[in-house]
Design an enzyme around this catalytic site. Sequence first.
Site, PDB file in Angstrom:
ATOM      1  N   THR A 102      -9.820   4.195  -2.589  1.00  0.00           N
ATOM      2  CA  THR A 102      -9.714   5.614  -2.191  1.00  0.00           C
ATOM      3  C   THR A 102     -11.106   6.266  -2.103  1.00  0.00           C
ATOM      4  O   THR A 102     -11.334   7.122  -1.258  1.00  0.00           O
ATOM      5  CB  THR A 102      -8.817   6.436  -3.152  1.00  0.00           C
ATOM      6  N   THR A 152      -4.111   0.537  -9.435  1.00  0.00           N
ATOM      7  CA  THR A 152      -2.762   0.221  -8.951  1.00  0.00           C
ATOM      8  C   THR A 152      -1.723   0.920  -9.807  1.00  0.00           C
ATOM      9  O   THR A 152      -1.855   0.985 -11.026  1.00  0.00           O
ATOM     10  CB  THR A 152      -2.502  -1.309  -8.907  1.00  0.00           C
ATOM     11  N   SER A 153      -0.693   1.437  -9.140  1.00  0.00           N
ATOM     12  CA  SER A 153       0.369   2.141  -9.861  1.00  0.00           C
ATOM     13  C   SER A 153       1.269   1.146 -10.601  1.00  0.00           C
ATOM     14  O   SER A 153       2.087   1.541 -11.417  1.00  0.00           O
ATOM     15  CB  SER A 153       1.219   2.940  -8.875  1.00  0.00           C
ATOM     16  N   ALA A 191      -4.623  -0.206  -4.170  1.00  0.00           N
ATOM     17  CA  ALA A 191      -5.132   0.781  -3.216  1.00  0.00           C
ATOM     18  C   ALA A 191      -6.118   1.770  -3.860  1.00  0.00           C
ATOM     19  O   ALA A 191      -7.017   2.279  -3.187  1.00  0.00           O
ATOM     20  CB  ALA A 191      -3.966   1.527  -2.595  1.00  0.00           C
ATOM     21  N   CYS A 230       0.125 -14.982  16.524  1.00  0.00           N
ATOM     22  CA  CYS A 230       1.276 -15.088  17.429  1.00  0.00           C
ATOM     23  C   CYS A 230       2.410 -15.828  16.708  1.00  0.00           C
ATOM     24  O   CYS A 230       2.196 -16.931  16.210  1.00  0.00           O
ATOM     25  CB  CYS A 230       0.848 -15.850  18.676  1.00  0.00           C
ATOM     26  N   HIS A 246      -1.427  -9.534  -0.317  1.00  0.00           N
ATOM     27  CA  HIS A 246      -0.638  -8.895   0.735  1.00  0.00           C
ATOM     28  C   HIS A 246      -1.248  -9.080   2.124  1.00  0.00           C
ATOM     29  O   HIS A 246      -0.954  -8.320   3.040  1.00  0.00           O
ATOM     30  CB  HIS A 246      -0.466  -7.398   0.430  1.00  0.00           C
ATOM     31  N   ASP A 268      -7.445  -4.156   3.181  1.00  0.00           N
ATOM     32  CA  ASP A 268      -8.562  -3.542   3.907  1.00  0.00           C
ATOM     33  C   ASP A 268      -9.802  -4.430   4.044  1.00  0.00           C
ATOM     34  O   ASP A 268     -10.763  -4.051   4.720  1.00  0.00           O
ATOM     35  CB  ASP A 268      -8.939  -2.203   3.242  1.00  0.00           C
ATOM     36  N   CYS A 324       2.936 -19.362  19.012  1.00  0.00           N
ATOM     37  CA  CYS A 324       1.987 -20.485  19.031  1.00  0.00           C
ATOM     38  C   CYS A 324       1.032 -20.464  17.833  1.00  0.00           C
ATOM     39  O   CYS A 324       0.259 -21.396  17.647  1.00  0.00           O
ATOM     40  CB  CYS A 324       1.184 -20.481  20.332  1.00  0.00           C
ATOM     41  N   GLN A 375      -4.122  -6.424  -3.925  1.00  0.00           N
ATOM     42  CA  GLN A 375      -2.950  -6.016  -3.141  1.00  0.00           C
ATOM     43  C   GLN A 375      -3.414  -5.321  -1.861  1.00  0.00           C
ATOM     44  O   GLN A 375      -2.606  -4.980  -1.011  1.00  0.00           O
ATOM     45  CB  GLN A 375      -2.099  -5.039  -3.947  1.00  0.00           C
TER      46      GLN A 375
HETATM   47  P1  NAD Z   1      -0.423   2.680  -5.091  1.00  0.00           P
HETATM   48  O1  NAD Z   1      -0.678   3.611  -3.977  1.00  0.00           O
HETATM   49  O2  NAD Z   1       0.985   2.419  -5.497  1.00  0.00           O
HETATM   50  O3  NAD Z   1      -1.178   3.180  -6.394  1.00  0.00           O
HETATM   51  C1  NAD Z   1      -2.547   3.468  -6.381  1.00  0.00           C
HETATM   52  C2  NAD Z   1      -2.944   3.881  -7.788  1.00  0.00           C
HETATM   53  O4  NAD Z   1      -4.340   4.025  -7.792  1.00  0.00           O
HETATM   54  C3  NAD Z   1      -2.335   5.217  -8.232  1.00  0.00           C
HETATM   55  O5  NAD Z   1      -1.711   5.053  -9.483  1.00  0.00           O
HETATM   56  C4  NAD Z   1      -3.550   6.154  -8.331  1.00  0.00           C
HETATM   57  O6  NAD Z   1      -3.480   7.016  -9.436  1.00  0.00           O
HETATM   58  C5  NAD Z   1      -4.685   5.194  -8.510  1.00  0.00           C
HETATM   59  N1  NAD Z   1      -5.957   5.670  -7.959  1.00  0.00           N
HETATM   60  C6  NAD Z   1      -6.188   6.425  -6.861  1.00  0.00           C
HETATM   61  N2  NAD Z   1      -7.505   6.597  -6.670  1.00  0.00           N
HETATM   62  C7  NAD Z   1      -8.117   5.929  -7.679  1.00  0.00           C
HETATM   63  C8  NAD Z   1      -9.478   5.717  -8.037  1.00  0.00           C
HETATM   64  N3  NAD Z   1     -10.488   6.235  -7.318  1.00  0.00           N
HETATM   65  N4  NAD Z   1      -9.739   4.979  -9.145  1.00  0.00           N
HETATM   66  C9  NAD Z   1      -8.746   4.456  -9.902  1.00  0.00           C
HETATM   67  N5  NAD Z   1      -7.436   4.629  -9.604  1.00  0.00           N
HETATM   68  C10 NAD Z   1      -7.133   5.345  -8.497  1.00  0.00           C
HETATM   69  O7  NAD Z   1      -1.162   1.324  -4.724  1.00  0.00           O
HETATM   70  P2  NAD Z   1      -0.784  -0.164  -5.064  1.00  0.00           P
HETATM   71  O8  NAD Z   1      -0.302  -0.263  -6.455  1.00  0.00           O
HETATM   72  O9  NAD Z   1      -1.956  -0.972  -4.605  1.00  0.00           O
HETATM   73  O10 NAD Z   1       0.463  -0.514  -4.117  1.00  0.00           O
HETATM   74  C11 NAD Z   1       0.522  -0.031  -2.812  1.00  0.00           C
HETATM   75  C12 NAD Z   1       0.734  -1.035  -1.710  1.00  0.00           C
HETATM   76  O11 NAD Z   1       0.210  -0.426  -0.545  1.00  0.00           O
HETATM   77  C13 NAD Z   1      -0.015  -2.324  -1.850  1.00  0.00           C
HETATM   78  O12 NAD Z   1       0.886  -3.301  -1.552  1.00  0.00           O
HETATM   79  C14 NAD Z   1      -1.106  -2.312  -0.780  1.00  0.00           C
HETATM   80  O13 NAD Z   1      -1.036  -3.459   0.026  1.00  0.00           O
HETATM   81  C15 NAD Z   1      -0.758  -1.172   0.137  1.00  0.00           C
HETATM   82  N6  NAD Z   1      -1.914  -0.291   0.460  1.00  0.00           N
HETATM   83  C16 NAD Z   1      -3.141  -0.826   0.668  1.00  0.00           C
HETATM   84  C17 NAD Z   1      -4.218   0.015   0.955  1.00  0.00           C
HETATM   85  C18 NAD Z   1      -5.570  -0.648   1.153  1.00  0.00           C
HETATM   86  O14 NAD Z   1      -5.646  -1.794   1.541  1.00  0.00           O
HETATM   87  N7  NAD Z   1      -6.659   0.073   0.879  1.00  0.00           N
HETATM   88  C19 NAD Z   1      -4.048   1.390   1.045  1.00  0.00           C
HETATM   89  C20 NAD Z   1      -2.767   1.917   0.836  1.00  0.00           C
HETATM   90  C21 NAD Z   1      -1.704   1.050   0.547  1.00  0.00           C
END
Ligand code: NAD
Length: 240
Positions: free
Chosen positions: A24, A187-188, A20, A126, A118, A103, A129, A100
């Site tokens: 951001t 990703t965290s 995610a 559906c 994901h 979007d 079907c 993950q």
């Molecule tokens: P997470 O929210 O657990 O972690 C996001 C990490 O990204 C954090 O550690 C944060 O410090 C870091 N971060 C934030 N902004 C950043 C940037 N500009 N540059 C670098 N790092 C940055 O996300 P995750 O580990 O992907 O797991 C969350 C779950 O939520 C996933 O399964 C995902 O499908 C879903 N999700 C998806 C979206 C999306 O599709 N955009 C948004 C929110 C959640």
Amino acid sequence: MRKLKAMISEAKTISVLTGAGISTESGIPDFRSTKGLWREDVSRMDVISRDYFEREPELFWKYFKDIFQIKLSHSYEPNSGHLLLKELERSGKDVRIFTQNVDGLHHKAGSGKVYELHGSILFAACPECGKEHHLDYINEQIVPLCSDEACQQILKPDVVLFGDMVRCFEEMYESISESDLFLVIGTSLEVFPVRQVPLDFRHKATLGMVLINAEPTRLDPVFDLVIHGKSGAIAKALAE
Ligand code: NAD
């Protein structure tokens, strides 16, 4: 940054794992960072589960649309982080992106090899079907029903819910095994089974492992190089 640049320019095959955080800077909040959606309401984890969808499909759709800001999703655009990956591919590198994210922004950036672990918010099918419906249709109704007159079932989003199987995992392991660079971005590394992946490859001598994340993660020590910062800004600096 110098080391990152050298590792990228030497690599021919790059596997990328994104979360995610890479989106951001496109305006989509993540779940777990300090300003992320998760801290607003922890019960979201219960809501976006297979179990909740089966018990309360109508309420599920209300929350699901809210959490993933479905109405706004057309307006989000890829940022420099997504575009750098596309650019690396254009320059001749074999870039395979395992995301993950749901979007669709890696596709929108034009990357060719994108595996959505994901699923995607852009589709719903559906359960009866199997007919697939696109986001425009999903947005027309509060609780989207199958467009087939004879069916009319509540659609299930393409997104992998808690309790569903993550997709393309074997392909990801195969791809990383063939790569010289494993780039993990935004990703965290808290969600299982994805958090296991860097642990499984940490001793592979021919693979460089890089983590770019805004905040420290518990797996930082496993990587050869860790950069704490925003991926869009880092990508911009690299491109320059
Ligand atoms: P997470 O929210 O657990 O972690 C996001 C990490 O990204 C954090 O550690 C944060 O410090 C870091 N971060 C934030 N902004 C950043 C940037 N500009 N540059 C670098 N790092 C940055 O996300 P995750 O580990 O992907 O797991 C969350 C779950 O939520 C996933 O399964 C995902 O499908 C879903 N999700 C998806 C979206 C999306 O599709 N955009 C948004 C929110 C959640």
